[in-house]
Design an enzyme around this catalytic site. Sequence first.
Site, short mmCIF file in Angstrom:
data_model
loop_
_atom_site.label_atom_id
_atom_site.label_comp_id
_atom_site.label_asym_id
_atom_site.label_seq_id
_atom_site.Cartn_x
_atom_site.Cartn_y
_atom_site.Cartn_z
N HIS A 32 2.39 -15.61 -40.24
CA HIS A 32 3.28 -14.82 -41.09
C HIS A 32 2.53 -14.18 -42.25
O HIS A 32 2.25 -14.84 -43.26
CB HIS A 32 4.35 -15.78 -41.61
CG HIS A 32 5.51 -15.10 -42.26
ND1 HIS A 32 6.36 -14.27 -41.58
CD2 HIS A 32 5.96 -15.13 -43.54
CE1 HIS A 32 7.29 -13.83 -42.40
NE2 HIS A 32 7.07 -14.33 -43.60
N SER B 59 8.45 -9.33 -44.09
CA SER B 59 9.35 -10.48 -44.08
C SER B 59 10.70 -10.12 -44.69
O SER B 59 11.36 -9.21 -44.20
CB SER B 59 8.68 -11.64 -44.79
OG SER B 59 9.28 -12.84 -44.38
C1 GTR Z 1 11.61 -17.42 -45.17
C2 GTR Z 1 12.89 -16.90 -44.59
C3 GTR Z 1 12.56 -15.78 -43.66
C4 GTR Z 1 11.56 -14.81 -44.25
C5 GTR Z 1 10.56 -15.42 -45.19
C6 GTR Z 1 9.86 -14.47 -46.15
O1 GTR Z 1 11.69 -18.57 -45.87
O2 GTR Z 1 13.53 -17.95 -43.93
O3 GTR Z 1 13.73 -15.16 -43.19
O4 GTR Z 1 12.20 -13.75 -44.84
O5 GTR Z 1 11.11 -16.39 -45.99
O6 GTR Z 1 10.47 -13.55 -46.68
O7 GTR Z 1 8.66 -14.68 -46.34
#
Ligand code: GTR
Length: 363
Positions: free
Chosen positions: A315, A187
């Site tokens: 995610h 991420s």
């Molecule tokens: C989110 C962000 C993403 C991603 C994520 C993370 O809130 O919008 O771009 O990087 O965090 O790092 O888990």
Amino acid sequence: MLDLLPDLFQFADGGRVQTANAWPRRRRELLDQILDVEYGRLPPAPPATAAELLHRHDVPRFLNAAHAQYRLTAAGERPVSFLLDLLIPAGPGPFPVILTGDSCWRYVTDEITLSVLRRGYILAQFNRLELAADNGSAERVSGLYPAFPEGDFGALAAWAWGYHRCVDFLLTLNEVNPRQIAITGHSRGGKAVLLAGATDERIALTAPNDSGCGGAGCFRIQGPQSETLADILRGFPYWFGPRLRDFIGRETELPFDQHSLKALVAPRALLTTEALGDLWANPTGTWQTHLAAREAWRFLDAEVRLGIRFREGGHAHTAADWTALLDFADAQFRGRRPAEPFDANPFLSQPPAFTWSAPAQTG
Ligand code: GTR
């Protein structure tokens, strides 16, 4: 859709890259544009990166791997220190390395640790937040910021710099195969990894996971519910340099998109691991940056060093993503044939929906 993205091979002055010999000059031009506009300039490499061994012992539950913890110190007027943890397989090296800066979230699970060690890789972990806090403070008081008060770099560039300092040190260890250093992160950590791999040719394999907007995703081509430039700069302006915000709503005026960042890694190895259910990270746009960046690997006759792997689910940096990375690394470093291809199109049966930020109409 490739023609929706800036041409990788066209110089700013209109000329074209005709031969592989001309690519480094174009690469330098793209690198300058991307750092200038998107991330800010990484601080310079220090004259030396020193390491103090704090502790070393063998760990029976990790196949007798040696756990070694070091304090790295980047020399300079204001030295910067942070910790690096290594797990080094028992037995004769030198070993390839997988380095991650994501221990701010947690160290990788025991299951993943064992799978890395069983394959004969060193697992190296550090906490990238020691280089720049992830708290949105505009104060720039900790980590790298006070050492480089004039810098325009955001947190992603500071984190990438931390990866580079780990590489400085890893290259001094007899146990490390210097041509087989791989980096990974998830991420926001994946965005930092892609930037780190794009800006350091000592890194043999770059593997961002679910890195999305500002990472392997695309600014111009967006799948449903994906994070836009406006979204990310609303939540996390401090990850980037100060000029990126000028392009909100004007994405098509960016002289690059994220396929250009990927192309800076070529002809070295790049694997992006992605999740089809992670819509915020823009799997649709990430596939498009893959196709567009592939032109660089093809041009340099290195297509086997580019891979992408989609899985179902959301995610996370899962054990399956780590297995994909280890399979890809084994293919790159040891010539092992992977069980599954690394370029399967996940959208074959269902063409992806997407929107494209079209140039503003004038006149
Ligand atoms: C989110 C962000 C993403 C991603 C994520 C993370 O809130 O919008 O771009 O990087 O965090 O790092 O888990």
